[in-house]
Design a protein around this motif. Structure first.
Motif, PDB file in Angstrom:
ATOM      1  N   ILE A 258       0.984  -1.346   0.018  1.00 17.88           N
ATOM      2  CA  ILE A 258       0.210   0.746   0.085  1.00 17.88           C
ATOM      3  C   ILE A 258       1.329   1.603   0.087  1.00 17.88           C
ATOM      4  N   GLY A 259       0.474   2.061  -1.277  1.00 11.46           N
ATOM      5  CA  GLY A 259       1.725   3.036  -0.518  1.00 11.46           C
ATOM      6  C   GLY A 259       0.597   5.104  -0.269  1.00 11.46           C
ATOM      7  N   GLU A 260       1.717   4.660   0.219  1.00 13.07           N
ATOM      8  CA  GLU A 260       0.392   6.744   1.006  1.00 13.07           C
ATOM      9  C   GLU A 260       0.707   7.682   0.129  1.00 13.07           C
ATOM     10  N   ALA A 261      -0.047   8.122  -0.906  1.00 18.77           N
ATOM     11  CA  ALA A 261       0.047   9.436  -1.563  1.00 18.77           C
ATOM     12  C   ALA A 261      -0.607   9.960  -1.604  1.00 18.77           C
ATOM     13  N   TYR A 262      -0.731  11.155  -1.230  1.00 16.92           N
ATOM     14  CA  TYR A 262      -1.821  12.650  -1.285  1.00 16.92           C
ATOM     15  C   TYR A 262      -1.393  13.532  -2.341  1.00 16.92           C
ATOM     16  N   LEU A 263      -2.696  12.216  -3.298  1.00 19.33           N
ATOM     17  CA  LEU A 263      -2.837  13.567  -5.457  1.00 19.33           C
ATOM     18  C   LEU A 263      -3.644  13.203  -5.616  1.00 19.33           C
ATOM     19  N   PRO A 264      -3.447  14.237  -6.655  1.00 15.88           N
ATOM     20  CA  PRO A 264      -5.313  14.365  -7.882  1.00 15.88           C
ATOM     21  C   PRO A 264      -5.188  12.211  -8.385  1.00 15.88           C
ATOM     22  N   PHE A 265      -6.268  12.831  -8.461  1.00 19.59           N
ATOM     23  CA  PHE A 265      -6.400  11.476  -9.591  1.00 19.59           C
ATOM     24  C   PHE A 265      -5.773  10.733 -10.423  1.00 19.59           C
ATOM     25  N   ASP A 266      -5.437  11.831 -11.078  1.00 19.49           N
ATOM     26  CA  ASP A 266      -4.740  11.508 -12.370  1.00 19.49           C
ATOM     27  C   ASP A 266      -2.960  11.100 -11.991  1.00 19.49           C
ATOM     28  N   LEU A 300     -16.757  13.007  -7.266  1.00 19.89           N
ATOM     29  CA  LEU A 300     -15.779  12.722  -6.669  1.00 19.89           C
ATOM     30  C   LEU A 300     -15.311  11.063  -7.113  1.00 19.89           C
ATOM     31  N   ILE A 301     -16.384  10.572  -6.780  1.00 16.69           N
ATOM     32  CA  ILE A 301     -16.507   9.156  -7.403  1.00 16.69           C
ATOM     33  C   ILE A 301     -15.931   8.246  -9.120  1.00 16.69           C
ATOM     34  N   ALA A 302     -16.736   9.516  -9.423  1.00 23.05           N
ATOM     35  CA  ALA A 302     -16.809   9.108 -10.776  1.00 23.05           C
ATOM     36  C   ALA A 302     -15.583   9.239 -11.586  1.00 23.05           C
ATOM     37  N   ARG A 303     -14.855  10.866 -11.058  1.00 30.53           N
ATOM     38  CA  ARG A 303     -13.687  10.901 -11.650  1.00 30.53           C
ATOM     39  C   ARG A 303     -12.540   9.340 -10.907  1.00 30.53           C
ATOM     40  N   TYR A 304     -12.317   9.131 -10.081  1.00 27.83           N
ATOM     41  CA  TYR A 304     -11.611   8.306  -9.072  1.00 27.83           C
ATOM     42  C   TYR A 304     -12.168   6.788 -10.620  1.00 27.83           C
ATOM     43  N   GLU A 305     -13.035   6.814 -10.413  1.00 19.74           N
ATOM     44  CA  GLU A 305     -13.231   5.279 -11.470  1.00 19.74           C
ATOM     45  C   GLU A 305     -13.026   5.254 -12.584  1.00 19.74           C
ATOM     46  N   ALA A 306     -12.601   6.506 -13.067  1.00 22.21           N
ATOM     47  CA  ALA A 306     -12.427   7.012 -14.258  1.00 22.21           C
ATOM     48  C   ALA A 306     -11.116   7.041 -14.327  1.00 22.21           C
ATOM     49  N   SER A 307     -10.676   7.337 -13.577  1.00 24.22           N
ATOM     50  CA  SER A 307      -8.925   7.381 -13.705  1.00 24.22           C
ATOM     51  C   SER A 307      -8.011   5.847 -13.204  1.00 24.22           C
ATOM     52  N   LEU A 308      -9.175   4.876 -12.954  1.00 21.24           N
ATOM     53  CA  LEU A 308      -7.451   4.001 -12.382  1.00 21.24           C
ATOM     54  C   LEU A 308      -7.927   3.150 -13.923  1.00 21.24           C
ATOM     55  N   PRO A 309      -5.720   2.978 -13.580  1.00 26.13           N
ATOM     56  CA  PRO A 309      -6.072   1.867 -15.365  1.00 26.13           C
ATOM     57  C   PRO A 309      -6.184   0.574 -15.138  1.00 26.13           C
ATOM     58  N   GLU A 310      -6.439   0.169 -16.054  1.00 26.07           N
ATOM     59  CA  GLU A 310      -7.148  -1.276 -16.175  1.00 26.07           C
ATOM     60  C   GLU A 310      -6.780  -2.199 -15.789  1.00 26.07           C
ATOM     61  N   GLY A 311      -6.951  -3.090 -15.251  1.00 25.90           N
ATOM     62  CA  GLY A 311      -6.882  -4.086 -13.776  1.00 25.90           C
ATOM     63  C   GLY A 311      -6.932  -3.376 -12.445  1.00 25.90           C
ATOM     64  N   ALA A 312      -7.021  -2.020 -12.702  1.00 25.09           N
ATOM     65  CA  ALA A 312      -6.541  -1.589 -10.741  1.00 25.09           C
ATOM     66  C   ALA A 312      -7.463  -1.807  -9.995  1.00 25.09           C
ATOM     67  N   TRP A 313      -7.436  -2.267  -9.072  1.00 27.27           N
ATOM     68  CA  TRP A 313      -8.113  -2.304  -7.788  1.00 27.27           C
ATOM     69  C   TRP A 313      -8.304  -0.942  -7.179  1.00 27.27           C
ATOM     70  N   PRO A 314     -10.074  -0.549  -6.922  1.00 25.30           N
ATOM     71  CA  PRO A 314     -10.176   0.806  -5.830  1.00 25.30           C
ATOM     72  C   PRO A 314     -10.217   0.249  -4.486  1.00 25.30           C
ATOM     73  N   ASN A 315      -9.728   1.893  -3.683  1.00 26.12           N
ATOM     74  CA  ASN A 315      -9.286   1.752  -2.161  1.00 26.12           C
ATOM     75  C   ASN A 315      -9.900   3.472  -1.916  1.00 26.12           C
ATOM     76  N   TRP A 316     -10.719   3.089  -0.604  1.00 26.14           N
ATOM     77  CA  TRP A 316     -11.235   4.154   0.012  1.00 26.14           C
ATOM     78  C   TRP A 316     -10.777   4.269   1.569  1.00 26.14           C
ATOM     79  N   VAL A 317     -10.643   5.336   1.863  1.00 22.48           N
ATOM     80  CA  VAL A 317      -9.878   6.191   3.077  1.00 22.48           C
ATOM     81  C   VAL A 317     -10.834   7.709   4.168  1.00 22.48           C
ATOM     82  N   LEU A 318     -11.486   7.350   5.031  1.00 22.64           N
ATOM     83  CA  LEU A 318     -13.179   7.796   5.912  1.00 22.64           C
ATOM     84  C   LEU A 318     -11.767   8.822   6.972  1.00 22.64           C
ATOM     85  N   SER A 319     -10.920   8.098   7.369  1.00 24.93           N
ATOM     86  CA  SER A 319      -9.836   8.428   8.356  1.00 24.93           C
ATOM     87  C   SER A 319      -8.506   8.002   8.524  1.00 24.93           C
ATOM     88  N   ASN A 320      -7.715   9.003   9.047  1.00 25.02           N
ATOM     89  CA  ASN A 320      -6.004   7.854   9.748  1.00 25.02           C
ATOM     90  C   ASN A 320      -5.797   9.014  10.608  1.00 25.02           C
TER      91      ASN A 320
END
Length: 526
Positions: A258-266, A300-320
């Motif tokens: 898992i990688g910590e990366a605070y970045l825009p979706f692209d 936000l959800i639509a942009r994230y889903e659209a940004s994922l490379p083929e075969g990539a698995w999404p993930n979500w975080v609410l707090s840390n």
């Protein structure tokens, strides 16, 4: 792949359970609470750093990457934890801190001996600028210049965070080899995955040019944002480092990175790597930073889903451990809706300890502030202590976390908001969380199904999760007024599987769905 189906539960070890009565959580404490975690239904635990450390940044300043700090226990305690977790069917993910070490790490102490020392090039030392000041204008995430002067040689060393956390030089093959061996050390001990800290910072531009000003910076913002960190992090070369880490992980079966990366979706999408050469899950922190409105979340959800490379698995975080708790951001009523959102979206969710019972963001008085970020950059609300307070197990002394005063203060409401009380409450936040986790395990559409938005209107966010033979509707009211939703496709019949109020299971739905204020529901459609 276990991490596609399950939910990850983050543990901040200082604050989870104190087993030895010193006011700080430890490995034996975590082990004692593993049955609780298995019972609520998570698949894996992620443990923040437990390495030997002077604790300038509470473990993220690592003095030995292949040992356990006595504050938390011993390697034997860690091995016992892994064994107990595996016996309960739980995976174990450990924080891996490759960007920097403690200033007291033997490597850095040797590097300070002289410019000719064997580990000098394991770190980033540079000559002063012509005026004698720092080599460039790069800033520390924790305030001020990212360069600290070595008084012996007159050179400066680079630290992306505290001066007590000098950055490693990943251009040096010896550093690469040593850190790969650290990964192997923990994988051989049975660790199922590594969460890679500060991944963006690992590679810097070799020419060390000045970073440009951020035109959007305004006074009152985090001072780190004065500059755009174009050359100090998220450089193209970091992906070669990640590919090397991935190769090490693949030496062992079924390991997760898992990688910590605070970045825009692209830009985040690139961290999946080419042809599977990146991390399995680049952390998606968008929900932490998003405006809490139906339209913003739907987009936000639509942009994230659209940004994922083929075969990539999404993930979500609410707090840390670095950001305010969800209940502190949206309030206790919407925290229940947020839990349903997190645990019904497509992808792997990470649940932060205490969010399953609705723990609040705690206001820590100035005299008890521990966070070095808050101490270095006060008054801007950057402090992280309020999201790191002790887990609230019961209403007894010190919330069942310890037998003595904890290292951080407890929330004022711990006698009402705790595991013991909520276990017995049919409508509690814990009951809701357990029900959501059970629903994810029993419904393939939630674990692996597709995602299709039904749009956002006013305070209503709705979407479908579908597999062949199963269609689930998730409808979330993000506002304080009742709403109604016409069922999709002409209004087929449905049945409520779960409401955030835990009181509508089995209710028939025909044509339209009524939602109370601050309510979310999951409906099985016929």
């Amino acid at each position: 792949m276990w991490w596609r189906d399950g939910v990850i539960y983050q543990i901040y070890p200082r604050s989870f359970q104190d087993a030895n009565g010193d006011g700080v959580g430890d490995l034996a404490g975590i082990t004692s609470r593993l049955p609780y975690l298995a019972d609520i239904g998570v698949a894996a635990i992620w443990i923040s750093p437990i390495y030997p450390s002077p604790m300038a940044d509470f473990g993220y300043d690592v003095a030995d990457h292949a040992a356990v700090d006595p504050l938390f226990g011993t390697l034997a305690d860690f091995d016992a934890l892994v064994t107990a977790a595996h016996d309960l069917g739980l995976k174990v993910i450990l924080d891996f801190v490759p960007n920097h070490t403690s200033e007291r790490h033997p490597w850095f102490l040797e590097a300070l001996n002289s410019p000719q020392s064997s580990t000098r090039d394991w770190y980033i030392f540079r000559d002063p600028a012509p005026d004698g000041g720092p080599p460039n204008n790069w800033l520390s995430e924790f305030g001020g210049s990212a360069w600290a002067r070595d008084p012996v040689s007159g050179q400066y060393y680079y630290h992306a965070f505290l001066p007590e956390q000098p950055d490693l030089n990943w251009r040096n093959p010896a550093v690469v080899g040593a850190m790969h061996d650290v990964m192997r050390f923990w994988f051989k001990r049975g660790v199922d995955g590594l969460r890679i800290d500060a991944l963006l910072h690992v590679m810097k531009d070799a020419a060390f040019p000045d970073n440009p000003p951020d035109p959007d910076f305004r006074e009152g913002m985090n001072p780190y944002r004065r500059l755009l960190p174009l050359y100090s992090c998220d450089t193209a070369e970091v992906h070669g480092v990640i590919a090397g880490m991935r190769r090490v992980a693949e030496e062992f079966p079924d390991r997760l990175l898992i990688g910590e990366a605070y970045l825009p979706f692209d830009r985040l999408a690139a961290y999946y790597g080419r042809e599977g050469g990146g991390v399995h899950l680049p952390f998606n922190f968008a929900l932490i930073q998003a405006p809490w409105t139906a339209r913003a979340l739907d987009d936000l959800i639509a942009r994230y889903e659209a940004s994922l490379p083929e075969g990539a698995w999404p993930n979500w975080v609410l707090s840390n451990h670095d950001r305010p708790r969800i209940a502190g951001r949206v309030g206790p009523d919407q925290a229940r809706v947020a839990a349903m959102l997190l645990l019904t979206l497509r992808g792997t969710p990470t649940l932060y300890y205490g969010d399953e019972i609705g723990m609040a963001q705690v206001e820590v008085p100035p005299e008890r502030v521990m966070d070095p970020w808050e101490k270095r950059v006060p008054g801007l609300g950057l402090g992280r202590d309020g999201a790191r307070t002790p887990m609230q197990w019961d209403g007894g002394p010190f919330a069942g976390f310890s037998t003595v005063e904890p290292w951080l203060p407890l929330a004022d409401d711990f006698t009402e908001v705790n595991v013991q009380v909520e276990k017995a409450g049919p409508f509690s936040m814990l009951t809701l969380t357990r029900s959501l986790l059970a629903l994810r395990r029993s419904r393939a559409a939630l674990a692996r199904g597709s995602y299709r938005s039904l749009g956002a209107q006013g305070g209503l966010l709705a979407y479908l999760r579908e597999t062949e033979g199963e269609r689930l509707l998730v409808a979330l009211n993000l506002g304080g007024d009742p709403l109604a939703l016409a069922l999709p496709d002409g209004g087929p019949k449905g049945e409520v599987l779960l409401s955030t109020f835990c009181d509508r299971e089995g209710e028939a739905v025909n044509g339209a769905l009524a939602l109370r204020a601050n309510e979310g529901v999951v409906v099985a459609l016929g």
